[in-house]
Design an enzyme around this catalytic site. Structure first.
Site, PDB file in Angstrom:
ATOM      1  N   HIS A 105       0.804  -1.233   0.000  1.00  0.00           N
ATOM      2  CA  HIS A 105       0.000   0.000   0.000  1.00  0.00           C
ATOM      3  C   HIS A 105       0.836   1.282   0.000  1.00  0.00           C
ATOM      4  O   HIS A 105       0.536   2.243   0.709  1.00  0.00           O
ATOM      5  CB  HIS A 105      -0.956   0.006   1.191  1.00  0.00           C
ATOM      6  CG  HIS A 105      -2.067  -0.987   1.103  1.00  0.00           C
ATOM      7  ND1 HIS A 105      -2.625  -1.388  -0.087  1.00  0.00           N
ATOM      8  CD2 HIS A 105      -2.751  -1.661   2.075  1.00  0.00           C
ATOM      9  CE1 HIS A 105      -3.594  -2.267   0.149  1.00  0.00           C
ATOM     10  NE2 HIS A 105      -3.691  -2.451   1.439  1.00  0.00           N
ATOM     11  N   HIS A 179      -9.721   2.304   0.856  1.00  0.00           N
ATOM     12  CA  HIS A 179      -9.639   1.098   1.686  1.00  0.00           C
ATOM     13  C   HIS A 179     -10.696   1.102   2.799  1.00  0.00           C
ATOM     14  O   HIS A 179     -10.412   0.727   3.943  1.00  0.00           O
ATOM     15  CB  HIS A 179      -8.230   1.000   2.279  1.00  0.00           C
ATOM     16  CG  HIS A 179      -7.780  -0.401   2.565  1.00  0.00           C
ATOM     17  ND1 HIS A 179      -8.272  -1.148   3.607  1.00  0.00           N
ATOM     18  CD2 HIS A 179      -6.871  -1.190   1.925  1.00  0.00           C
ATOM     19  CE1 HIS A 179      -7.682  -2.323   3.626  1.00  0.00           C
ATOM     20  NE2 HIS A 179      -6.828  -2.386   2.611  1.00  0.00           N
ATOM     21  N   GLU A 313     -11.960  -3.085  -2.786  1.00  0.00           N
ATOM     22  CA  GLU A 313     -10.950  -2.151  -3.279  1.00  0.00           C
ATOM     23  C   GLU A 313     -10.859  -2.216  -4.804  1.00  0.00           C
ATOM     24  O   GLU A 313     -10.232  -3.106  -5.359  1.00  0.00           O
ATOM     25  CB  GLU A 313      -9.598  -2.476  -2.648  1.00  0.00           C
ATOM     26  CG  GLU A 313      -9.613  -2.527  -1.126  1.00  0.00           C
ATOM     27  CD  GLU A 313      -8.438  -3.309  -0.575  1.00  0.00           C
ATOM     28  OE1 GLU A 313      -7.286  -2.947  -0.886  1.00  0.00           O
ATOM     29  OE2 GLU A 313      -8.661  -4.291   0.162  1.00  0.00           O
TER      30      GLU A 313
END
Length: 348
Positions: A105, A179, A313
């Protein structure tokens, strides 16, 4: 419709502001300038009761200390990059490994931990906030000075639309997503095991032991990953499938979407009657059933535990830069990254 701006807290001397986006029906999206985090979404159940349907906290400190990316924009690249390494035009790059040997991420202190600039948007038919950020050349190992925008818009149809744009002065990688952990029961009354999911997807990506795609696209047919026909999440989560076991007894997999902007992702909770329809122009959706959501902390009074929320996502395929059969998430000079996902909240 109205937007209310308030001080939410502070981090590293920077003030974090909250923005409440409320339409004429009372539907509300609350977000903050730290990580563009969606802290709450209040939407009615089948009886008209407004309740929050996402996981989040009420303080900056809790987000910085405990949050597993609750509600945030993650980037520069969502998901995992194998060994934190890639090549662009023959030049090797090394990124920080913040999950075992993976780069996850965008790395440590990435977009989810940054305080973004914000501009309120007020139009006749929609309201919102445009968040903006400059990610400097070399930040977390990525090349290029990248200007990023994430715009949240709410209308009177109880829809939240997120639009992402980015430009760069040097070829780089970009693959953004939001997210948010959804729980349609309202105020986390129960876990998401009985939520029903429907996906217009015939294939998912197989993962290795480190949750990196092997490169294999696997048919969902007759497997726990088959959500073509709506079914309860627990049917998949509680199965004995090796892929389900591998990621902590749940789902943490990319599903390749067959269609775009045509109700391709639908989540429902029959008890509350709430229904979430997600439409996107992205290639895939990573479904994560919070298999690793554990810790000695509470989420607005509820003890953290597995299966309290589901992340949906929408994004390009993970680790695409290292996968010869995937479209790489490369952004070049003179190009604009531009993608949109819409979340419509309704009831059955």
């Amino acid at each position: 419709m109205k937007v209310v701006k308030e001080r939410f807290g502070e981090t590293n001397g920077e003030t974090v502001y909250s923005y409440e986006l409320q339409n004429d029906q009372g539907f509300k999206v609350n977000c903050i300038s730290l990580g563009c985090i969606i802290t709450s979404i209040s939407t009615p159940d089948k009886n008209g009761n407004l309740e929050n349907v996402v996981l989040g906290f009420d303080s900056v400190e809790e987000y910085l200390e405990h949050s597993p990316y609750f509600g945030s924009i993650v980037g520069r690249v969502a998901g995992r990059i194998n060994n934190g390494k890639f090549e662009l035009d023959g030049e090797p790059y090394s990124l920080p490994q913040n999950e075992k040997t993976n780069h996850l991420h965008g790395g440590p202190n990435a977009f989810d931990k940054r305080v973004w600039d914000a501009e309120i948007i007020e139009k006749e038919n929609e309201i919102g906030v445009k968040f903006s950020l400059l990610s400097n050349d070399g930040e977390n190992g990525y090349p290029g000075n990248v200007t990023v925008n994430a715009t949240y818009l709410v209308n009177n149809q109880n829809e939240l639309t997120i639009t992402y744009t980015a430009t760069t002065d040097k070829k780089t990688l970009i693959n953004l997503t939001n997210h948010t952990y959804f729980n349609l029961s309202g105020n986390v009354k129960k876990d998401i095991l009985s939520h029903k999911l429907k996906l217009k997807s015939d294939e998912y990506l197989e993962l290795n032991e480190l949750f990196i795609p092997t490169g294999e696209k696997v048919s969902v047919d007759k497997k726990p990953f088959d959500f073509v026909n709506k079914k309860e999440l627990k049917e998949a989560i509680l199965s004995n499938d090796d892929q389900i076991k591998k990621v902590g007894q749940g789902i943490d997999h990319p599903f390749i979407l067959n269609e775009n902007h045509n109700e391709e992702i639908v989540l429902e909770d029959e008890t509350s009657g709430r229904k979430l329809i997600i439409e996107t122009d992205e290639e895939s959706v990573v479904v994560y059933t919070s298999n690793m959501l554990e810790g000695d902390f509470q989420i607005r009074g509820v003890q953290a535990k597995k299966y309290l929320g589901i992340c949906l996502e929408t994004q390009g395929l993970p680790d695409s830069i290292n996968q010869p059969n995937f479209e790489p998430c490369i952004l070049d000079v003179g190009e604009e990254y531009n993608t949109t996902t819409k979340y419509k909240f309704t009831t059955n």
